[in-house]
Design a protein around this motif. Structure first.
Motif, PDB file in Angstrom:
ATOM      1  N   LYS A 226       7.732  -5.209   5.832  1.00  0.00           N
ATOM      2  CA  LYS A 226       6.607  -4.867   5.207  1.00  0.00           C
ATOM      3  C   LYS A 226       5.565  -5.972   5.030  1.00  0.00           C
ATOM      4  O   LYS A 226       4.383  -5.916   5.233  1.00  0.00           O
ATOM      5  CB  LYS A 226       6.969  -4.382   3.642  1.00  0.00           C
ATOM      6  CG  LYS A 226       7.443  -3.103   3.502  1.00  0.00           C
ATOM      7  CD  LYS A 226       7.627  -2.720   2.410  1.00  0.00           C
ATOM      8  CE  LYS A 226       8.246  -1.043   2.078  1.00  0.00           C
ATOM      9  NZ  LYS A 226       8.524  -0.727   0.732  1.00  0.00           N
ATOM     10  N   ARG A 229       3.914  -6.268   8.487  1.00  0.00           N
ATOM     11  CA  ARG A 229       2.975  -4.928   8.507  1.00  0.00           C
ATOM     12  C   ARG A 229       1.915  -5.318   7.814  1.00  0.00           C
ATOM     13  O   ARG A 229       0.653  -4.970   8.228  1.00  0.00           O
ATOM     14  CB  ARG A 229       3.581  -3.661   8.188  1.00  0.00           C
ATOM     15  CG  ARG A 229       4.757  -3.351   9.064  1.00  0.00           C
ATOM     16  CD  ARG A 229       5.308  -1.981   8.837  1.00  0.00           C
ATOM     17  NE  ARG A 229       6.227  -1.558   9.431  1.00  0.00           N
ATOM     18  CZ  ARG A 229       6.336  -0.897  10.687  1.00  0.00           C
ATOM     19  NH1 ARG A 229       5.202  -0.614  11.378  1.00  0.00           N
ATOM     20  NH2 ARG A 229       7.426  -0.530  11.429  1.00  0.00           N
ATOM     21  N   GLU A 230       2.166  -5.868   6.625  1.00  0.00           N
ATOM     22  CA  GLU A 230       0.981  -6.190   5.569  1.00  0.00           C
ATOM     23  C   GLU A 230       0.022  -7.102   6.366  1.00  0.00           C
ATOM     24  O   GLU A 230      -1.453  -7.062   6.447  1.00  0.00           O
ATOM     25  CB  GLU A 230       1.131  -6.717   4.185  1.00  0.00           C
ATOM     26  CG  GLU A 230       1.657  -5.448   3.618  1.00  0.00           C
ATOM     27  CD  GLU A 230       1.117  -5.257   2.162  1.00  0.00           C
ATOM     28  OE1 GLU A 230       0.846  -4.007   1.640  1.00  0.00           O
ATOM     29  OE2 GLU A 230       0.646  -6.308   1.531  1.00  0.00           O
ATOM     30  N   CYS A 236       1.187  -1.737   2.732  1.00  0.00           N
ATOM     31  CA  CYS A 236       2.714  -1.230   2.288  1.00  0.00           C
ATOM     32  C   CYS A 236       2.664  -1.039   0.804  1.00  0.00           C
ATOM     33  O   CYS A 236       3.858  -0.710   0.415  1.00  0.00           O
ATOM     34  CB  CYS A 236       3.488  -2.093   3.105  1.00  0.00           C
ATOM     35  SG  CYS A 236       3.444  -1.823   5.002  1.00  0.00           S
TER      36      CYS A 236
END
Length: 424
Positions: A226, A229-230, A236
């Motif tokens: 996460k 991805r952030e 997220c």
């Protein structure tokens, strides 16, 4: 989550030290450190003290160095810091659409839909907090919470160039920050994870943002996935506007001196139980079980060591300070052994529930309405006139076993007899 979402992280600069400076303007240009319980070690430093003192450095070792560099030390004044935090957070919450108080000195805000220049909005927030509370803050603005944290870090790191506000909602600015930030500075990564990431060629925040998220999840965990991805701009993490009730509540303190008698240890356990019960009622919970423990110092080879704890089953789910204190003190008496020099006591509340969540039969005991009213009155009196104004008789006002705080500042905002005075 919305792709156009915007987050801000508003973080107080050197918060404990800044709180001390608010009421000591004569120290505006003087380096400051704040010490832990019993004046043990350095837990906070003003920006100008950081080159000379390490975080966690024992005070007795740093004392001469502090004197040599003109650094002023303060004992931790948690009542002052807590009250100043509430003032800062309340002010921020009045200026943003939604907010999540992340810690005593940090607050996430949802700026989605805020019109105008976000950098200027951040400067307005910063200026108003400084004007109304005296506390300087940094503001980081981005598309995700992790990027907002990174922007805030950049705002502090490049204070002179940024003015304390960094907006990286623009992809070009975001990529510049990612390329110029070491991966160990990323929220949730830290130095231990860096040891495993660097052999994989991940040295900067940009390297982590470009890494395969599924590979990171398989090799590490979902948190690292996460985070990556952030950093790449995919939200997220939601904004948590309300903290969930804690599942355990602990009150633990080192004594100001070694205790060899049972009576002061009972007083300490009664004091800590009362404080834990206050926290329990503040989140609207009740408790069915608690653990009371005491121990000696564990690092002096010349002292005999002893640590003992006792589990206490309460007769019914309760938040009654009087009942919990009586049972906790009885437990302390059972585990105390003469001949040892005790240094610490702890009260841990467990098996916490909201009222009504415990299943019981029709004839089971339960906390009375009169007790609920008494606890409510006690909390209201203590909130208005200072903690400890109304308390069980077993709790002393100024015990000689209390924490050593020889450099404690005044309670400028929470005690009427210690208000800030201005001489004309």
């Amino acid at each position: 989550m919305r792709s156009d979402q915007v987050f801000a992280l508003i973080d107080c600069n050197s918060f404990y030290a800044s709180c001390e400076r608010v009421f000591r303007p004569d120290l505006a240009k003087t380096p400051i450190v704040v010490l832990s319980n019993n004046d043990g070690c350095v837990i906070a430093r003003s920006y100008d003290a950081k080159p000379y003192v390490k975080m966690g450095e024992p005070y007795f070792q740093a004392k001469e160095k502090l004197r040599r560099h003109g650094i002023v030390a303060f004992s931790s004044n948690y009542a002052l810091y807590g009250d100043m935090s509430e003032r800062v957070m309340s002010l921020i919450e009045s200026m943003v659409p939604a907010a999540e108080v992340y810690s005593i000195d940090e607050c996430f805000a949802d700026l989605t839909g805020v019109a105008g220049n976000l950098t200027q909005f951040g400067r307005d927030v910063r200026a108003r907090v400084l004007r109304c509370t005296g506390i300087p803050v940094g503001v980081g603005i981005a598309r995700t919470k992790t990027l907002a944290k990174l922007a805030n870090h950049t705002a502090k790191r490049l204070q002179a160039q940024t003015g304390g506000v960094v907006d990286i909602t623009d992809n070009f600015k975001r990529d510049w920050v990612l390329r110029n930030t070491e991966v160990k500075e990323v929220w949730g990564i830290g130095r231990r994870m860096t040891v495993h990431l660097e052999p994989m060629g991940i040295h900067t925040a940009m390297d982590l943002a470009k890494a395969d998220p599924r590979m990171l999840r398989d090799k590490f965990n979902v948190v690292v996935e996460k985070t990556a991805r952030e950093l790449a701009g995919t939200p997220c993490l939601e904004l948590d506007e309300a903290d969930p009730p804690k599942q355990e509540i602990c009150c633990s303190r080192m004594f100001g001196k070694r205790l060899t008698e049972l009576a002061p240890i009972k007083q300490a356990v009664a004091t800590y139980t009362g404080r834990a019960a206050e926290k329990l009622r503040a989140q609207g919970s009740v408790c069915k079980r608690m653990r009371v423990s005491i121990r000696t110092g564990m690092f002096n080879p010349e002292e005999a060591r002893h640590a003992q704890g006792a589990l206490v089953e309460l007769p019914y789910p309760t938040c009654d300070t009087l009942l919990m204190t009586r049972l906790a003190v009885d437990a302390a008496a059972k585990i105390f052994q003469p001949g040892f020099r005790y240094s610490k006591a702890e009260v841990l509340l467990m098996d916490l529930r909201q009222p009504g969540e415990f299943t019981a039969d029709l004839f089971a005991l339960k906390q009375s309405v009169c007790c609920d009213r008494l606890m409510n009155v006690m909390d209201r009196i203590n909130n208005r006139w200072e903690r400890g104004t109304m308390r069980p008789g077993s709790v002393p006002t100024s015990p000689d076993w209390g924490m050593r705080r020889e450099m404690l500042s005044q309670s400028y905002t929470t005690r009427i007899d210690q208000l800030w005075t201005v001489k004309c």
